[in-house]
Design a protein around this motif. Structure first.
Motif, PDB file in Angstrom:
ATOM      1  N   SER A 295       7.708  11.435  10.320  1.00 16.53           N
ATOM      2  CA  SER A 295       8.174  11.188  12.012  1.00 16.53           C
ATOM      3  C   SER A 295       8.732  12.261  12.178  1.00 16.53           C
ATOM      4  O   SER A 295       9.231  13.632  11.459  1.00 16.53           O
ATOM      5  N   SER A 296       7.354  12.870  13.569  1.00 11.44           N
ATOM      6  CA  SER A 296       8.598  14.215  13.446  1.00 11.44           C
ATOM      7  C   SER A 296       9.412  14.998  14.568  1.00 11.44           C
ATOM      8  O   SER A 296      10.267  15.894  15.244  1.00 11.44           O
ATOM      9  N   ASP A 297       9.721  13.928  15.227  1.00 12.46           N
ATOM     10  CA  ASP A 297      11.520  13.184  16.280  1.00 12.46           C
ATOM     11  C   ASP A 297      12.050  13.234  15.250  1.00 12.46           C
ATOM     12  O   ASP A 297      12.436  13.165  13.724  1.00 12.46           O
ATOM     13  N   ARG A 298      13.021  14.945  15.674  1.00 15.72           N
ATOM     14  CA  ARG A 298      14.438  15.755  14.566  1.00 15.72           C
ATOM     15  C   ARG A 298      15.325  14.820  15.817  1.00 15.72           C
ATOM     16  O   ARG A 298      16.603  15.385  14.842  1.00 15.72           O
ATOM     17  N   ARG A 299      15.846  13.785  16.724  1.00 18.36           N
ATOM     18  CA  ARG A 299      16.590  13.321  16.934  1.00 18.36           C
ATOM     19  C   ARG A 299      17.599  12.349  15.406  1.00 18.36           C
ATOM     20  O   ARG A 299      17.462  12.285  15.056  1.00 18.36           O
ATOM     21  N   ALA A 300      18.546  12.580  16.108  1.00 14.73           N
ATOM     22  CA  ALA A 300      19.471  11.838  15.046  1.00 14.73           C
ATOM     23  C   ALA A 300      20.519  10.167  15.926  1.00 14.73           C
ATOM     24  O   ALA A 300      20.494  10.165  17.327  1.00 14.73           O
ATOM     25  N   LEU A 301      20.118   9.167  15.654  1.00 16.02           N
ATOM     26  CA  LEU A 301      19.652   8.210  16.671  1.00 16.02           C
ATOM     27  C   LEU A 301      20.489   7.351  15.573  1.00 16.02           C
ATOM     28  O   LEU A 301      20.675   6.321  14.217  1.00 16.02           O
ATOM     29  N   ALA A 302      20.888   6.223  15.821  1.00 19.35           N
ATOM     30  CA  ALA A 302      21.998   5.048  15.015  1.00 19.35           C
ATOM     31  C   ALA A 302      21.412   3.921  16.564  1.00 19.35           C
ATOM     32  O   ALA A 302      21.109   2.922  15.762  1.00 19.35           O
ATOM     33  N   PHE A 303      21.396   3.134  18.068  1.00 17.53           N
ATOM     34  CA  PHE A 303      20.856   2.715  18.461  1.00 17.53           C
ATOM     35  C   PHE A 303      20.506   2.822  19.689  1.00 17.53           C
ATOM     36  O   PHE A 303      20.422   3.743  20.101  1.00 17.53           O
ATOM     37  N   ARG A 304      19.437   1.621  19.526  1.00 15.59           N
ATOM     38  CA  ARG A 304      18.676   1.473  20.924  1.00 15.59           C
ATOM     39  C   ARG A 304      18.678   0.442  22.064  1.00 15.59           C
ATOM     40  O   ARG A 304      18.998  -1.067  21.951  1.00 15.59           O
ATOM     41  N   PHE A 305      19.119   1.290  23.665  1.00 16.77           N
ATOM     42  CA  PHE A 305      20.152   0.507  24.084  1.00 16.77           C
ATOM     43  C   PHE A 305      18.505  -0.229  25.872  1.00 16.77           C
ATOM     44  O   PHE A 305      18.439   0.691  25.614  1.00 16.77           O
ATOM     45  N   GLY A 306      18.808  -1.223  25.629  1.00 17.51           N
ATOM     46  CA  GLY A 306      17.042  -1.366  26.243  1.00 17.51           C
ATOM     47  C   GLY A 306      18.050  -1.932  27.888  1.00 17.51           C
ATOM     48  O   GLY A 306      18.910  -1.576  28.563  1.00 17.51           O
ATOM     49  N   ASN A 307      17.862  -3.275  28.250  1.00 11.27           N
ATOM     50  CA  ASN A 307      18.472  -3.676  29.413  1.00 11.27           C
ATOM     51  C   ASN A 307      19.524  -4.347  29.528  1.00 11.27           C
ATOM     52  O   ASN A 307      19.841  -4.300  28.051  1.00 11.27           O
ATOM     53  N   TRP A 308      20.846  -4.575  30.725  1.00  8.27           N
ATOM     54  CA  TRP A 308      21.966  -4.365  30.484  1.00  8.27           C
ATOM     55  C   TRP A 308      21.729  -4.875  32.057  1.00  8.27           C
ATOM     56  O   TRP A 308      21.781  -5.215  32.632  1.00  8.27           O
ATOM     57  N   ARG A 309      22.954  -6.841  31.602  1.00 10.24           N
ATOM     58  CA  ARG A 309      23.419  -6.806  32.712  1.00 10.24           C
ATOM     59  C   ARG A 309      25.144  -7.328  32.785  1.00 10.24           C
ATOM     60  O   ARG A 309      25.578  -7.973  31.441  1.00 10.24           O
ATOM     61  N   TRP A 310      25.634  -6.992  33.894  1.00  7.72           N
ATOM     62  CA  TRP A 310      27.176  -7.780  34.067  1.00  7.72           C
ATOM     63  C   TRP A 310      26.933  -9.426  34.985  1.00  7.72           C
ATOM     64  O   TRP A 310      26.537  -9.714  35.363  1.00  7.72           O
ATOM     65  N   SER A 311      28.162  -9.917  33.918  1.00  4.97           N
ATOM     66  CA  SER A 311      27.828 -11.503  34.915  1.00  4.97           C
ATOM     67  C   SER A 311      29.658 -11.441  34.491  1.00  4.97           C
ATOM     68  O   SER A 311      30.624 -10.480  34.334  1.00  4.97           O
ATOM     69  N   ASP A 312      30.173 -12.452  35.383  1.00  3.99           N
ATOM     70  CA  ASP A 312      31.681 -13.126  35.644  1.00  3.99           C
ATOM     71  C   ASP A 312      31.471 -14.491  34.169  1.00  3.99           C
ATOM     72  O   ASP A 312      31.249 -14.969  34.928  1.00  3.99           O
TER      73      ASP A 312
END
Length: 444
Positions: free
Chosen positions: A426-443
């Motif tokens: 790819s032409s993407d030169r970023r250093a990538l480790a993890f992809r974060f999608g949606n998140w949700r807080w709950s009790d």
């Protein structure tokens, strides 16, 4: 002429005195030459009614769309009116002694040299209002604007010479109408009346068509007319055009600091509610469709829809929110989902206004390329270790004990981040480790 020359010399001397750099660097202020073709008139522009005409505006609009005129439409509307042209031609024709129309007794005839002079000025102004060149039968014909551009390249709207054309045409039409009305026969006087009435129709205006709302969309106007004076976040990025919205609305509408990208964040509602916002306004963008489909789950409820924007009421599910993120790349979207990539290290600043003893965070994550370990710690305390797969999945962090106020949630990858251009071409030169999608807080 002497007065005009004196004015020009005085102006040139003043400019040379106050801004001497402008005189020697005219090209630095030049518009692109191609702009002259956009903001110069077309010869047939003088025959087309304005787009705001109450009767023929729609027809004029279709003509301009067919001619692919958009950016320079304001300058192109140099309409003369067919009746004014007809009266002007009659006034010019009256300058010829061969017309056998007689004036009423006691009515003097206008000076015959006046009409040809006005026509000559109108013709010169018309030619000066046209584009710099035109190809005719394979030959490129140069026009005065090409010479003007070489001397004063900082001017481009030569269609405004049309003002002179219109003034001369009006004077010629006045001469024509006066001569027709002064004749002793009935037919010329009837013709004069018909043409003058037609001119009234051609120059008629509808006031509502000549005004526009200073606010960008109907949704903004809805906010200003709402009886409860809501405090609204506009997801539009700050630009010279949008920067006036806050002032125009008396502070009711504020612009997102990061633009629409900020409005695509999960758990947006509690953060905005903590900031005193009651609604979110989203214009045409992928976030608009995203919030229509997922807004309720995020605490943003669809309240009003308009052609240019939607209004969502803020009703957060939980008071915990992410105030700021660091170490993440800008948010991306596709296939109905959104995400951010992080490198080897990243962090969130999270806030809760009340203590929470068993707060749990669920995040949709995937590792780049292969399964990777992820270490998560709260306020530099004990770390929780997760193994994130290369396929997308939901991972639970916690339960966490959160005191009232701000906290720092740190994410660390023990394995070095990977550049896509090194492993998948790819032409993407970023250093990538993890992809974060949606998140949700709950009790728990």
């Amino acid at each position: 002429v002497a007065a005009l020359v004196a004015i020009v010399i005085t102006a040139a001397a003043f400019v040379s005195w106050r801004t001497p750099g402008v005189v020697g660097a005219a090209r630095a202020l030049a518009f692109p030459r191609d702009d002259l073709f956009i903001y110069s008139a077309k010869w047939w522009s003088y025959l087309v009614p304005p787009v705001v005409h109450p009767l023929w505006g729609a027809l004029a609009g279709r003509i301009w769309v067919a001619a692919d005129v958009h950016a320079g439409l304001l300058e192109q509307q140099v309409s003369l009116g067919w009746s004014v042209i007809a009266l002007g031609l009659i006034g010019l024709a009256f300058s010829s002694a061969r017309l056998g129309l007689r004036s009423q007794p006691g009515v003097g005839a206008p000076d015959r040299s006046l009409a040809p002079m006005l026509a000559a000025v109108a013709l010169v102004a018309l030619v000066c209002s046209l584009s710099p060149e035109r190809a005719l039968f394979g030959t490129t014909m140069m026009r005065p604007t090409a010479l003007f551009y070489a001397v004063v390249p900082m001017f481009r709207s030569y269609a405004r010479f049309g003002v002179v054309v219109q003034l001369m045409a009006a004077l010629l039409a006045g001469i024509g109408a006066a001569r027709l009305a002064a004749t002793g026969t009935r037919l010329p006087r009837v013709l004069c009346g018909v043409l003058v009435l037609l001119a009234v129709v051609e120059y008629a205006v509808a006031p509502q068509a000549l005004s526009r709302d200073v606010l960008p969309t109907e949704a903004h106007r809805w906010v200003m007319q709402h009886p409860d004076a809501p405090h609204v976040l506009d997801c539009e990025a700050v630009t010279p055009e949008s920067s006036s919205v806050a002032w125009l609305t008396g502070g009711r509408i504020a612009l997102a600091a990061a633009g629409a990208d900020e409005c695509g964040e999960p758990e947006l509602a509690p953060r905005l509610a903590a900031g005193g916002f009651t609604h979110v306004l989203v214009r045409d963008s992928w976030q608009r469709q995203w919030l229509r489909e997922h807004g309720d789950a995020e605490g943003l409820h669809d309240e009003a829809r308009f052609a240019g924007a939607d209004i969502f009421a803020i009703r957060p599910r939980t008071p915990v929110y992410t105030l700021a993120v660091a170490g993440f790349w800008p948010r991306e979207q596709g296939g109905g989902v959104t995400w951010r990539w992080m490198g080897a290290d990243a962090s969130w600043t999270i806030v809760t206004p009340t203590p929470r003893r068993h707060a749990t965070l669920e995040i949709e994550m995937r590792a780049f390329g292969f399964s990777r370990p992820l270490s998560v710690s709260l306020d530099e305390g004990a770390a929780q270790s997760l193994q994130i797969a290369a396929d997308s999945g939901t991972y639970r962090i916690g339960p966490l004990t959160l005191g009232a106020g701000a906290h720092r949630l740190t994410f660390h990858s023990p394995v070095a981040a990977t550049r896509p251009d090194e492993v998948i071409g790819s032409s993407d030169r970023r250093a990538l480790a993890f992809r974060f999608g949606n998140w949700r807080w709950s009790d728990e």
